[in-house]
Design an enzyme around this catalytic site. Structure first.
Site, mmCIF file in Angstrom:
data_model
loop_
_atom_site.group_PDB
_atom_site.id
_atom_site.type_symbol
_atom_site.label_atom_id
_atom_site.label_comp_id
_atom_site.label_asym_id
_atom_site.label_seq_id
_atom_site.Cartn_x
_atom_site.Cartn_y
_atom_site.Cartn_z
ATOM 1 C CG ASP A 78 1.508 6.535 -5.901
ATOM 2 O OD1 ASP A 78 2.725 6.738 -6.110
ATOM 3 O OD2 ASP A 78 0.939 6.915 -4.869
ATOM 4 C CE LYS A 105 6.056 8.525 -6.335
ATOM 5 N NZ LYS A 105 5.236 8.699 -5.170
ATOM 6 N NE ARG A 109 7.359 3.890 -7.814
ATOM 7 C CZ ARG A 109 6.354 4.092 -6.986
ATOM 8 N NH1 ARG A 109 5.217 4.571 -7.429
ATOM 9 N NH2 ARG A 109 6.479 3.827 -5.704
ATOM 10 N NE ARG A 154 0.861 2.725 -5.962
ATOM 11 C CZ ARG A 154 1.269 3.084 -4.746
ATOM 12 N NH1 ARG A 154 2.558 3.086 -4.466
ATOM 13 N NH2 ARG A 154 0.410 3.434 -3.825
#
Length: 195
Positions: A78, A105, A109, A154
């Site tokens: 992560d 995810k 990402r 994030r």
């Protein structure tokens, strides 16, 4: 992760973060940063509830490019978005592999980070299972772009950190998802001097 990386990248910075869980299955980012040459120290090391805990002191550092072992990816899966930001400011090339999980995810990402980093002037090459990043050697990124975060908290925080070491402001399309994991992120960063 985010205040630590910010402290490492912003010249003249030093930040102490207290009571950080250092379970080796979740603290891979700190080992990666140390391997990159980060001035990162653990103090007041202790065990709490059977888990290793310490305070972390992070001081501004010129990081070196790295090619981490893909087997270590689960311990920081992560935190790769902010690791990519660190690599973008490092000296030399970083090659991140074994990150297929980041493609499945909430969004892809790897592509989202690659597109955003390119938009603010980083040199990155997307590969099937990761990212290749050619760092600036400590020079700020150009900045001056709006980043689409795909509602991933994030990614939003990673680009907020990138904005601290960019010549021009970095705009994040939506910071509201940050409340999911770090509701005090913006106010905390502001108390540390972030604008």
């Amino acid at each position: 992760a985010f205040p630590v990386v910010a402290a490492l990248l912003v010249p003249g910075s030093e930040v102490t973060i207290e009571n950080v869980g250092l379970n080796p299955t979740r603290a891979g980012l700190f080992g990666l940063l140390r391997a990159m040459g980060a001035n990162l120290r653990y103090i007041n090391e202790r065990t709490v509830g059977g888990e290793p805990v310490a305070d972390i002191i992070a001081r501004a550092s010129l990081l070196e490019g790295i090619e981490p072992d893909p087997a270590d990816a689960p311990s920081m899966i992560d935190e790769f978005p902010v690791a990519f930001v660190a690599a973008a400011l490092a000296k030399g090339r970083s090659v991140f592999r074994g990150l297929e999980e980041l493609r499945v995810k909430e969004s892809d990402r790897i592509t989202t980070m690659a597109d955003g980093l390119r938009a603010i002037g980083a040199r990155v090459e997307e590969i099937e299972d990761g990212l290749i990043v050619d760092g600036t050697g400590g020079e700020p990124l150009e900045g001056g772009a709006t980043i689409g975060t795909k509602l991933v908290h994030r990614i939003a925080m990673s680009f907020a950190v990138a904005g601290l070491i960019s010549y021009r402001p970095v705009t994040i399309d939506d910071m509201s998802p940050v409340a999911t994991s770090f509701p005090t992120f913006e106010s905390l960063m502001a108390t540390l001097g972030a604008r």
